[in-house]
Every structure is written in C-alpha cells, then in structure tokens.
Design an enzyme around this catalytic site. Structure first.
Site, PDB file in Angstrom:
ATOM      1  N   TYR A 142      45.376  13.768 -18.932  1.00 40.39           N
ATOM      2  CA  TYR A 142      44.611  12.678 -18.305  1.00 40.39           C
ATOM      3  C   TYR A 142      45.452  11.392 -18.217  1.00 40.39           C
ATOM      4  CZ  TYR A 142      40.653   9.438 -17.608  1.00 40.39           C
ATOM      5  OH  TYR A 142      39.791   8.480 -17.120  1.00 40.39           O
ATOM      6  N   LYS A 174      46.695   9.261 -14.930  1.00 41.96           N
ATOM      7  CA  LYS A 174      46.303   7.858 -14.709  1.00 41.96           C
ATOM      8  C   LYS A 174      47.526   6.936 -14.649  1.00 41.96           C
ATOM      9  CE  LYS A 174      41.882   8.466 -14.360  1.00 41.96           C
ATOM     10  NZ  LYS A 174      41.205   8.200 -13.089  1.00 41.96           N
TER      11      LYS A 174
HETATM   12  P1  NDP Z   1      31.729  11.035 -13.927  1.00 40.30           P
HETATM   13  O1  NDP Z   1      32.121  12.331 -14.550  1.00 40.30           O
HETATM   14  O2  NDP Z   1      30.444  10.395 -14.326  1.00 40.30           O
HETATM   15  O3  NDP Z   1      31.735  11.200 -12.330  1.00 40.30           O
HETATM   16  C1  NDP Z   1      32.818  11.831 -11.701  1.00 40.30           C
HETATM   17  C2  NDP Z   1      32.589  11.870 -10.205  1.00 40.30           C
HETATM   18  O4  NDP Z   1      33.732  12.462  -9.587  1.00 40.30           O
HETATM   19  C3  NDP Z   1      31.395  12.729  -9.797  1.00 40.30           C
HETATM   20  O5  NDP Z   1      30.813  12.183  -8.633  1.00 40.30           O
HETATM   21  C4  NDP Z   1      32.033  14.079  -9.474  1.00 40.30           C
HETATM   22  O6  NDP Z   1      31.182  14.818  -8.591  1.00 40.30           O
HETATM   23  C5  NDP Z   1      33.324  13.595  -8.815  1.00 40.30           C
HETATM   24  N1  NDP Z   1      34.428  14.560  -8.839  1.00 40.30           N
HETATM   25  C6  NDP Z   1      34.967  15.210  -9.894  1.00 40.30           C
HETATM   26  N2  NDP Z   1      35.936  16.030  -9.485  1.00 40.30           N
HETATM   27  C7  NDP Z   1      36.038  15.901  -8.132  1.00 40.30           C
HETATM   28  C8  NDP Z   1      36.837  16.486  -7.126  1.00 40.30           C
HETATM   29  N3  NDP Z   1      37.790  17.404  -7.410  1.00 40.30           N
HETATM   30  N4  NDP Z   1      36.637  16.099  -5.841  1.00 40.30           N
HETATM   31  C9  NDP Z   1      35.698  15.193  -5.520  1.00 40.30           C
HETATM   32  N5  NDP Z   1      34.908  14.598  -6.421  1.00 40.30           N
HETATM   33  C10 NDP Z   1      35.072  14.957  -7.717  1.00 40.30           C
HETATM   34  O7  NDP Z   1      32.974  10.055 -14.192  1.00 40.30           O
HETATM   35  P2  NDP Z   1      33.033   8.461 -14.366  1.00 40.30           P
HETATM   36  O8  NDP Z   1      32.110   7.795 -13.448  1.00 40.30           O
HETATM   37  O9  NDP Z   1      32.998   8.148 -15.809  1.00 40.30           O
HETATM   38  O10 NDP Z   1      34.549   8.205 -13.925  1.00 40.30           O
HETATM   39  C11 NDP Z   1      34.905   7.796 -12.617  1.00 40.30           C
HETATM   40  C12 NDP Z   1      36.383   7.454 -12.607  1.00 40.30           C
HETATM   41  O11 NDP Z   1      36.650   6.414 -13.548  1.00 40.30           O
HETATM   42  C13 NDP Z   1      37.287   8.615 -13.001  1.00 40.30           C
HETATM   43  O12 NDP Z   1      38.475   8.576 -12.241  1.00 40.30           O
HETATM   44  C14 NDP Z   1      37.606   8.330 -14.456  1.00 40.30           C
HETATM   45  O13 NDP Z   1      38.823   8.900 -14.866  1.00 40.30           O
HETATM   46  C15 NDP Z   1      37.679   6.800 -14.424  1.00 40.30           C
HETATM   47  N6  NDP Z   1      37.506   6.182 -15.716  1.00 40.30           N
HETATM   48  C16 NDP Z   1      36.325   6.343 -16.410  1.00 40.30           C
HETATM   49  C17 NDP Z   1      36.173   5.717 -17.641  1.00 40.30           C
HETATM   50  C18 NDP Z   1      34.913   5.829 -18.430  1.00 40.30           C
HETATM   51  O14 NDP Z   1      34.906   5.296 -19.576  1.00 40.30           O
HETATM   52  N7  NDP Z   1      33.871   6.466 -17.949  1.00 40.30           N
HETATM   53  C19 NDP Z   1      37.256   4.916 -18.233  1.00 40.30           C
HETATM   54  C20 NDP Z   1      38.415   4.811 -17.410  1.00 40.30           C
HETATM   55  C21 NDP Z   1      38.524   5.422 -16.195  1.00 40.30           C
HETATM   56  P3  NDP Z   1      31.332  16.447  -8.457  1.00 40.30           P
HETATM   57  O15 NDP Z   1      31.371  16.969  -9.859  1.00 40.30           O
HETATM   58  O16 NDP Z   1      30.138  16.871  -7.667  1.00 40.30           O
HETATM   59  O17 NDP Z   1      32.599  16.672  -7.718  1.00 40.30           O
END
Ligand code: NDP
Length: 246
Positions: free
Chosen positions: A154, A158
């Site tokens: 991860y 990033k």
């Molecule tokens: P969630 O797991 O809550 O949501 C992830 C989203 O991404 C969902 O809509 C999922 O939908 C979609 N997704 C996952 N894989 C794919 C794919 N291959 N193609 C298209 N869509 C995809 O994650 P968060 O909201 O927590 O995180 C969002 C972003 O923020 C990420 O990049 C994460 O790394 C980053 N982040 C989050 C942090 C946190 O503390 N939560 C901290 C730092 C960064 P579906 O499964 O239907 O595809």
C-alpha cells in the site's frame, strides 16, 4: 471564499462510498456534474442518485482494467460533453508483513491504487489539454510519505502516486492542467473500520487533533484544489491528517 464549479464536469473514481462519496458530494454541492465510478455499478448508480439525478451519474468501472477505463472515459465524455476534473480516489489495501505479502496482494494493490490513476489520467487528460483547463487530484496517503509496518504494498502504491503526481504536473502545467495530491491521515471509512480495539485507540492517540478525520475533511481539500482558488498550485501534496505526520 465561495467555490463555484457550475459548468464543470468531474469524475470521481471509487465514488460510491467513503472519501470518494464525500468528494462527489462536495463537487456537486459546488455545482459541478459528477460521474461516480466503482466496480460495483449498482452501488455507483445508487450513490449518484442520492447526489441528485441531474447532478450525477454512476458507472461501473474497474480502474485497474485498461479497456474498461478507456471505454468509461469515452462514455462520460459523450454523455457529459467533457471532463474538467479527475479525482483518482479508488483504492484498496491487502495489509500484511513483508514475508506474508504474496504476488496477488502486491499486484491488486499496485494495480488499483497506482496503475488505475495512471490509466485514468492518460485517458481523461487528453480533453483537458485540448481545452487548456483541467484539474487532477490524486488521493495518496500520509503513509506514502512516512512508510508503515505491514503495508509495504500500500505505501509503495501511495508513494508511487506522489511521483506520478509530480511528473505529470510538470508535463501538463503549460496546458493549464494542474495535478496535485491530497494525503489523508486516519479517516473514518469502511477501509479503516477494519482497525479495531487497542490498535484503533493507539492510532487516535497519535493524532494531535484527537479525532479521526471525516470524508468531508478530505473533500474540502480536493474541492479547493479543483477550484480556481488553486490556479497557481501544481505538483503539491496537501496533507489532511489532523497533525498526525509532521
Ligand atoms: P473505501 O474502501 O471506503 O472505498 C473505496 C472505493 O473505491 C469504493 O467506492 C470502491 O468501490 C472503490 N474501488 C475499489 N477498488 C476499485 C477499483 N479497482 N476500481 C474502481 N473502484 C474501486 O475507501 P476510503 O474511502 O477509505 O478510501 C478512499 C481513498 O482514500 C483510497 O485511495 C485510500 O487509499 C485513500 N486513503 C484512505 C484513508 C482512510 O483513512 N480511510 C487514509 C489515506 C488514504 P467498489 O468496491 O465497488 O469498486
């Protein structure tokens, strides 16, 4: 400062829930039309409906799949007329210690978090370059800066996203296409609800502001970078973490 994105069209990958949904909400709240992308098309459509039928539409798209990305970007451009703002938010984790990360865990995370952003950027940026206006915001993470035990795949994805942001910002700056990254800390979403008990409390204690971030905290930073208030900012990483990593 009132941000007005009326007339703009945005794409938010991973916009069906969590941070991505908050970003889509912020963009539509400022008047933009938004395409919400996720692998689960029904969930993407459901999210779009709750943002308002005239403001958003949902599309099934796996950002790690080059063919799906090309087709979806084409469909969004046809249906909305153009793409002005791209938010590469889709992301996933397969956390484990180095010796337990298998090739599949590595590829899934790198393909979604890094290759996905590369593919989306490549296809969505063409129209932005032609129109001499574009905003690309990549959602990285503070651990892409600091590193983190148990997250080699991860954090590599990033950190890679930060490199992608900086290189592409230099390539596209002269066309008024600005490319920045937002690095959230510990945000309360489905992704982090897996961290429970003492581990969760220890993380919260490491945040000087003493609380988890909300999706809306990250969305505000994205909204700013997508707006004309950020018209001379490119290649930057804006950390949104309550002071966690300094
Ligand atoms: P969630 O797991 O809550 O949501 C992830 C989203 O991404 C969902 O809509 C999922 O939908 C979609 N997704 C996952 N894989 C794919 C794919 N291959 N193609 C298209 N869509 C995809 O994650 P968060 O909201 O927590 O995180 C969002 C972003 O923020 C990420 O990049 C994460 O790394 C980053 N982040 C989050 C942090 C946190 O503390 N939560 C901290 C730092 C960064 P579906 O499964 O239907 O595809």
């Amino acid at each position: 400062m009132k941000i007005d994105l009326a007339g703009k069209v945005g794409i938010v990958t991973g916009g069906s829930r969590g941070i991505g949904y908050s970003i889509a909400q912020a963009l539509t709240g400022a008047g933009a039309k938004v395409a919400v992308l996720a692998r689960d098309g029904a969930k993407a459509e459901q999210a779009a409906r709750s943002l308002g039928d005239s403001a958003a539409r949902g599309f099934a798209c796996d950002v790690a799949n080059a063919r799906q990305v090309e087709t979806t970007v084409g469909t969004v451009e046809r249906e909305f007329g153009k793409i002005d703002i791209l938010v590469n938010n889709a992301g996933t984790t397969r956390d484990n210690l180095l010796f337990r990360i298998n090739e599949d865990d590595w590829s899934t995370v790198l393909d979604t978090n890094l290759k996905g952003a590369f593919l989306m950027t490549k296809h969505a940026a063409r129209g932005m370059i032609k129109r001499r206006w574009g905003r690309i915001v990549n959602i990285t993470s503070v651990v892409g800066i600091s590193g983190n035990k148990g997250q080699a795949n991860y954090t590599a994805s990033k950190a890679g996203l930060i490199g992608l942001t900086k290189s592409v910002s230099k390539e596209l700056a002269s066309r008024n296409v600005l490319v920045n990254a937002v690095a959230p800390g510990f945000i309360d979403t489905e992704l982090t609800r897996k961290i429970t008990g003492e581990a969760r409390q220890t993380l919260i204690r490491a945040i000087p502001m003493g609380r988890l971030g909300q999706g809306s905290d990250v969305a505000s930073a994205v909204l700013f970078l997508a707006s004309d208030f950020a018209s001379y900012i490119t290649g930057q990483v804006l950390v949104v973490d309550g002071g966690m990593v300094l």
